[in-house]
Write a protein that holds these residues in place. Sequence first.
Motif, mmCIF file in Angstrom:
data_model
loop_
_atom_site.group_PDB
_atom_site.id
_atom_site.type_symbol
_atom_site.label_atom_id
_atom_site.label_comp_id
_atom_site.label_asym_id
_atom_site.label_seq_id
_atom_site.Cartn_x
_atom_site.Cartn_y
_atom_site.Cartn_z
ATOM 1 N N LEU A 251 16.080 -0.804 24.090
ATOM 2 C CA LEU A 251 15.277 0.085 23.702
ATOM 3 C C LEU A 251 15.500 0.221 22.119
ATOM 4 N N LYS A 252 16.746 0.240 21.656
ATOM 5 C CA LYS A 252 17.031 0.315 20.128
ATOM 6 C C LYS A 252 16.340 -0.746 19.318
ATOM 7 N N ARG A 253 16.608 -2.013 19.903
ATOM 8 C CA ARG A 253 16.230 -3.338 19.448
ATOM 9 C C ARG A 253 14.456 -3.198 19.163
ATOM 10 N N GLN A 254 14.025 -2.867 20.449
ATOM 11 C CA GLN A 254 12.365 -2.587 20.351
ATOM 12 C C GLN A 254 12.092 -1.635 19.287
ATOM 13 N N ASN A 255 12.733 -0.508 19.298
ATOM 14 C CA ASN A 255 12.391 0.503 18.359
ATOM 15 C C ASN A 255 12.567 -0.124 16.946
ATOM 16 N N ALA A 256 13.520 -0.797 16.661
ATOM 17 C CA ALA A 256 13.539 -1.389 15.224
ATOM 18 C C ALA A 256 12.626 -2.270 14.883
ATOM 19 N N VAL A 257 12.244 -2.982 15.875
ATOM 20 C CA VAL A 257 10.981 -4.132 15.746
ATOM 21 C C VAL A 257 9.636 -3.096 15.338
ATOM 22 N N LEU A 258 9.563 -2.291 16.268
ATOM 23 C CA LEU A 258 8.408 -1.350 15.978
ATOM 24 C C LEU A 258 8.642 -0.862 14.614
ATOM 25 N N ASP A 259 9.643 -0.451 14.216
ATOM 26 C CA ASP A 259 9.632 0.295 12.844
ATOM 27 C C ASP A 259 9.184 -0.512 11.822
ATOM 28 N N GLN A 260 9.797 -1.867 11.857
ATOM 29 C CA GLN A 260 9.281 -2.968 10.794
ATOM 30 C C GLN A 260 7.759 -3.110 10.803
ATOM 31 N N ARG A 261 7.392 -3.353 11.971
ATOM 32 C CA ARG A 261 5.778 -3.582 12.131
ATOM 33 C C ARG A 261 5.050 -2.345 11.611
ATOM 34 N N MET A 262 5.510 -1.091 11.644
ATOM 35 C CA MET A 262 4.891 0.108 11.226
ATOM 36 C C MET A 262 4.980 -0.017 9.583
ATOM 37 N N ARG A 263 6.106 -0.300 9.169
ATOM 38 C CA ARG A 263 6.300 -0.542 7.701
ATOM 39 C C ARG A 263 5.476 -1.553 7.089
ATOM 40 N N ASP A 264 5.132 -2.769 7.709
ATOM 41 C CA ASP A 264 4.546 -3.760 7.289
ATOM 42 C C ASP A 264 2.911 -3.406 7.374
ATOM 43 N N LEU A 265 2.336 -2.720 8.487
ATOM 44 C CA LEU A 265 1.246 -2.092 8.414
ATOM 45 C C LEU A 265 1.068 -1.099 7.320
ATOM 46 N N GLN A 266 2.030 -0.205 7.045
ATOM 47 C CA GLN A 266 1.819 0.759 6.015
ATOM 48 C C GLN A 266 1.583 0.034 4.541
ATOM 49 N N GLU A 267 2.600 -0.947 4.391
ATOM 50 C CA GLU A 267 2.196 -1.837 2.900
ATOM 51 C C GLU A 267 0.816 -2.252 3.076
ATOM 52 N N ARG A 268 0.597 -2.880 4.310
ATOM 53 C CA ARG A 268 -0.847 -3.371 4.175
ATOM 54 C C ARG A 268 -2.089 -2.458 4.007
ATOM 55 N N VAL A 269 -1.861 -1.289 4.423
ATOM 56 C CA VAL A 269 -2.870 -0.381 4.065
ATOM 57 C C VAL A 269 -2.648 0.210 2.767
ATOM 58 N N ASP A 270 -1.508 0.354 2.264
ATOM 59 C CA ASP A 270 -1.353 0.775 0.687
ATOM 60 C C ASP A 270 -1.983 -0.515 -0.004
ATOM 61 N N LEU A 271 -1.945 -1.612 0.217
ATOM 62 C CA LEU A 271 -2.306 -2.479 -0.713
ATOM 63 C C LEU A 271 -3.692 -2.367 -0.708
ATOM 64 N N ALA A 272 -4.226 -2.455 0.478
ATOM 65 C CA ALA A 272 -5.814 -2.489 0.633
ATOM 66 C C ALA A 272 -6.410 -1.093 0.099
ATOM 67 N N GLN B 91 -5.031 0.367 -2.637
ATOM 68 C CA GLN B 91 -4.875 0.049 -4.184
ATOM 69 C C GLN B 91 -6.098 -1.089 -4.423
ATOM 70 N N GLN B 92 -6.228 -1.867 -3.901
ATOM 71 C CA GLN B 92 -7.270 -2.873 -4.291
ATOM 72 C C GLN B 92 -8.767 -1.978 -4.124
ATOM 73 N N GLU B 93 -8.828 -1.395 -3.138
ATOM 74 C CA GLU B 93 -10.134 -0.652 -3.151
ATOM 75 C C GLU B 93 -10.440 0.295 -4.404
ATOM 76 N N ARG B 94 -9.269 1.072 -4.794
ATOM 77 C CA ARG B 94 -9.365 1.815 -5.791
ATOM 78 C C ARG B 94 -9.499 0.915 -7.098
ATOM 79 N N GLN B 95 -8.964 0.001 -7.185
ATOM 80 C CA GLN B 95 -9.100 -1.018 -8.432
ATOM 81 C C GLN B 95 -10.685 -1.603 -8.601
ATOM 82 N N THR B 96 -11.350 -1.905 -7.407
ATOM 83 C CA THR B 96 -12.647 -2.406 -7.386
ATOM 84 C C THR B 96 -13.632 -1.249 -7.508
ATOM 85 N N ASP B 97 -13.161 0.088 -7.392
ATOM 86 C CA ASP B 97 -14.082 1.356 -7.558
ATOM 87 C C ASP B 97 -14.069 1.706 -9.060
ATOM 88 N N SER B 98 -12.933 1.439 -9.831
ATOM 89 C CA SER B 98 -12.791 1.705 -11.192
ATOM 90 C C SER B 98 -13.731 1.087 -12.075
#
Length: 101
Positions: free
Chosen positions: A71-92, A94-101
């Motif tokens: 369960l700890k290993r699965q949780n670590a994998v899920l945590d990493q996926r969440m961080r990756d997803l958060q980075e993708r959302v943040d990047l998207a 940021q790109q949306e703000r730049q195109t709106d400017s």
Amino acid sequence: MSNPRSEPVTVQILGKEYRVACPEDEHSALIASASLLDRRMKEIRDGGKVVGGDRIAVMAALNIAHELLLLKRQNAVLDQRMRDLQERVDLALQQERQTDS
């Protein structure tokens, strides 16, 4: 800060009673843990392959520890996926703000 009040709780595992001191607010968790251990030990005992209370307890502990590590290993994998997803959302965003400017 004061220490939580510790009160003994009686639990039953494989027909034997044990008194365990724990903070009052953790009584239900202790009872649930003892119930899980009791069930696992009964399953091992009733399986007939392991004889002796000590051996049954060790096998149950090993099985529960193995599940915890999985369960700890699965949780670590899920945590990493969440961080990756958060980075993708943040990047998207940021790109949306730049195109709106």
